[in-house]
Design a protein around this motif. Structure first.
Motif, PDB file in Angstrom:
ATOM      1  N   LEU A  97       2.007  17.571  24.509  1.00 36.00           N
ATOM      2  CA  LEU A  97       2.848  18.722  24.182  1.00 36.00           C
ATOM      3  C   LEU A  97       4.265  18.279  23.814  1.00 36.00           C
ATOM      4  O   LEU A  97       4.865  18.807  22.871  1.00 36.00           O
ATOM      5  CB  LEU A  97       2.893  19.691  25.365  1.00 36.00           C
ATOM      6  CG  LEU A  97       1.595  20.455  25.653  1.00 36.00           C
ATOM      7  CD1 LEU A  97       1.726  21.252  26.948  1.00 36.00           C
ATOM      8  CD2 LEU A  97       1.240  21.379  24.490  1.00 36.00           C
ATOM      9  N   LEU A  98       4.788  17.298  24.562  1.00 33.63           N
ATOM     10  CA  LEU A  98       6.116  16.782  24.245  1.00 33.63           C
ATOM     11  C   LEU A  98       6.106  16.094  22.884  1.00 33.63           C
ATOM     12  O   LEU A  98       7.043  16.240  22.089  1.00 33.63           O
ATOM     13  CB  LEU A  98       6.592  15.812  25.330  1.00 33.63           C
ATOM     14  CG  LEU A  98       7.952  15.148  25.097  1.00 33.63           C
ATOM     15  CD1 LEU A  98       9.042  16.198  24.881  1.00 33.63           C
ATOM     16  CD2 LEU A  98       8.313  14.236  26.273  1.00 33.63           C
ATOM     17  N   GLY A  99       5.039  15.350  22.603  1.00 32.54           N
ATOM     18  CA  GLY A  99       4.913  14.702  21.304  1.00 32.54           C
ATOM     19  C   GLY A  99       4.876  15.716  20.167  1.00 32.54           C
ATOM     20  O   GLY A  99       5.504  15.508  19.118  1.00 32.54           O
ATOM     21  N   TRP A 100       4.145  16.807  20.368  1.00 35.85           N
ATOM     22  CA  TRP A 100       4.082  17.879  19.370  1.00 35.85           C
ATOM     23  C   TRP A 100       5.468  18.484  19.148  1.00 35.85           C
ATOM     24  O   TRP A 100       5.871  18.731  18.005  1.00 35.85           O
ATOM     25  CB  TRP A 100       3.111  18.953  19.848  1.00 35.85           C
ATOM     26  CG  TRP A 100       3.085  20.177  18.985  1.00 35.85           C
ATOM     27  CD1 TRP A 100       2.445  20.344  17.790  1.00 35.85           C
ATOM     28  CD2 TRP A 100       3.753  21.422  19.249  1.00 35.85           C
ATOM     29  NE1 TRP A 100       2.668  21.605  17.291  1.00 35.85           N
ATOM     30  CE2 TRP A 100       3.464  22.297  18.165  1.00 35.85           C
ATOM     31  CE3 TRP A 100       4.556  21.877  20.292  1.00 35.85           C
ATOM     32  CZ2 TRP A 100       3.956  23.592  18.115  1.00 35.85           C
ATOM     33  CZ3 TRP A 100       5.053  23.168  20.237  1.00 35.85           C
ATOM     34  CH2 TRP A 100       4.752  24.012  19.160  1.00 35.85           C
ATOM     35  N   GLY A 106      11.150  16.757  14.076  1.00 28.24           N
ATOM     36  CA  GLY A 106      11.413  15.642  13.174  1.00 28.24           C
ATOM     37  C   GLY A 106      12.037  14.452  13.865  1.00 28.24           C
ATOM     38  O   GLY A 106      12.659  13.604  13.204  1.00 28.24           O
ATOM     39  N   ALA A 107      11.868  14.358  15.171  1.00 25.80           N
ATOM     40  CA  ALA A 107      12.460  13.262  15.960  1.00 25.80           C
ATOM     41  C   ALA A 107      11.489  12.077  15.984  1.00 25.80           C
ATOM     42  O   ALA A 107      10.851  11.784  16.991  1.00 25.80           O
ATOM     43  CB  ALA A 107      12.777  13.734  17.376  1.00 25.80           C
ATOM     44  N   PHE A 112       8.104   7.943  18.696  1.00 21.71           N
ATOM     45  CA  PHE A 112       7.661   6.559  18.852  1.00 21.71           C
ATOM     46  C   PHE A 112       7.966   6.056  20.258  1.00 21.71           C
ATOM     47  O   PHE A 112       7.158   5.341  20.872  1.00 21.71           O
ATOM     48  CB  PHE A 112       8.345   5.677  17.801  1.00 21.71           C
ATOM     49  CG  PHE A 112       7.948   4.231  17.879  1.00 21.71           C
ATOM     50  CD1 PHE A 112       6.616   3.851  17.822  1.00 21.71           C
ATOM     51  CD2 PHE A 112       8.909   3.243  18.008  1.00 21.71           C
ATOM     52  CE1 PHE A 112       6.246   2.515  17.901  1.00 21.71           C
ATOM     53  CE2 PHE A 112       8.555   1.909  18.086  1.00 21.71           C
ATOM     54  CZ  PHE A 112       7.222   1.540  18.028  1.00 21.71           C
ATOM     55  N   THR A 113       9.132   6.435  20.779  1.00 18.54           N
ATOM     56  CA  THR A 113       9.487   6.052  22.153  1.00 18.54           C
ATOM     57  C   THR A 113       8.481   6.613  23.149  1.00 18.54           C
ATOM     58  O   THR A 113       8.062   5.924  24.086  1.00 18.54           O
ATOM     59  CB  THR A 113      10.901   6.559  22.504  1.00 18.54           C
ATOM     60  OG1 THR A 113      11.833   6.112  21.527  1.00 18.54           O
ATOM     61  CG2 THR A 113      11.334   6.048  23.875  1.00 18.54           C
ATOM     62  N   LEU A 114       8.088   7.866  22.943  1.00 16.65           N
ATOM     63  CA  LEU A 114       7.088   8.491  23.810  1.00 16.65           C
ATOM     64  C   LEU A 114       5.758   7.738  23.747  1.00 16.65           C
ATOM     65  O   LEU A 114       5.113   7.505  24.778  1.00 16.65           O
ATOM     66  CB  LEU A 114       6.883   9.947  23.393  1.00 16.65           C
ATOM     67  CG  LEU A 114       5.794  10.735  24.136  1.00 16.65           C
ATOM     68  CD1 LEU A 114       6.195  10.963  25.586  1.00 16.65           C
ATOM     69  CD2 LEU A 114       5.528  12.068  23.441  1.00 16.65           C
ATOM     70  N   VAL A 115       5.363   7.346  22.543  1.00 16.73           N
ATOM     71  CA  VAL A 115       4.073   6.671  22.333  1.00 16.73           C
ATOM     72  C   VAL A 115       4.012   5.333  23.056  1.00 16.73           C
ATOM     73  O   VAL A 115       2.947   4.931  23.547  1.00 16.73           O
ATOM     74  CB  VAL A 115       3.805   6.491  20.820  1.00 16.73           C
ATOM     75  CG1 VAL A 115       2.625   5.564  20.572  1.00 16.73           C
ATOM     76  CG2 VAL A 115       3.551   7.846  20.168  1.00 16.73           C
TER      77      VAL A 115
END
Length: 244
Positions: A97-100, A106-107, A112-115
């Protein structure tokens, strides 16, 4: 004398570059590495105390059994919801959900940091569990009936929630106005309290000791700091190359 002056100038330029907010290996990387080193020291001290059966292990047992003996039904029910929402499946769902949300904004670099942050902290936590192989708390009448097959140190639920809420807080803080310190502090405090609530649920329910939770938070903050600093360095390096 000339050699000494030359080395002094080089050292000065090096320090200035490390403290510059603009450089690709400037202040952001310096702060990230410093926070990572502090987290490593804190984790090491906790781990050494636990493995050496120091005073903290006595406190661990006292805290664990106190909560087990003084559990309040409605609090237990609330904390069961909290702990289940932040299990492996819950953490993956929240991270998705945070990634979405980051993708919608557009961040790209934050996405990428989350991934790299979430899978990384999960793998790191699992590795540490099998290094320290600490047994879970044991009770005659456990509050958490679910079988716990992994080791206790450090807490996985706490590590993943600390990374997740910490990353969200870092992103939101970067979106606030430079002078809005009250809002920034509120965001950071909110993220810390959410991670602490998850950690508290693990202690209260008897899934982890206090030191498991503290070590997990230190581990996660250190990993998050270097991930954010690393991606920030990548972004700045690309920006500098594009402007040349």
């Amino acid at each position: 004398m000339g050699v000494t002056t030359g080395w002094t100038m080089k050292l000065r330029r090096f320090v200035e570059a490390r403290l510059s907010p603009e450089g690709e290996l400037g202040l952001h990387m310096t702060v990230g590495v410093a926070l990572m080193l502090v987290a490593i020291v804190v984790f090491h001290e906790i781990a050494e105390a636990v493995m050496g059966m120091a005073q903290i292990t006595v406190i661990d047992l006292q805290v664990a059994h106190w909560f087990n003996q003084h559990a309040v039904p409605w609090i237990t029910s609330c904390l069961l919801v909290v702990t289940h929402l932040h299990g492996v499946l819950g953490a993956i769902t929240l991270a998705t959900l945070l990634g979405w949300y980051l993708q919608r904004k557009g961040a790209t670099y934050w996405l990428f940091t989350l991934v790299i942050t979430m899978p990384g902290v999960m793998f790191l936590n699992l590795l540490l569990k099998y290094i320290f192989v600490r047994a879970r708390p044991s009770f005659d009448e456990p509050l958490l009936q679910t079988a716990l097959s992994t080791y206790s140190f450090p807490s996985g639920h706490t590590a993943t929630s600390t990374a997740l809420y910490g990353l969200l807080a870092a992103y939101l803080i970067c979106q606030t106005a430079p002078g809005a310190w009250g809002k920034r502090i509120a965001i950071a405090l909110g993220a810390f309290l959410m991670a602490s609530l998850v950690g508290f649920s693990r202690i209260y329910l008897g899934a982890h000791y206090l030191s498991d939770v503290l070590a997990a938070m230190a581990e996660s903050y250190g990993w998050l700091a270097i991930c954010i600093a690393g991606v920030s360095t990548l972004r700045r390096r690309r920006h500098i190359r594009q402007t040349k």
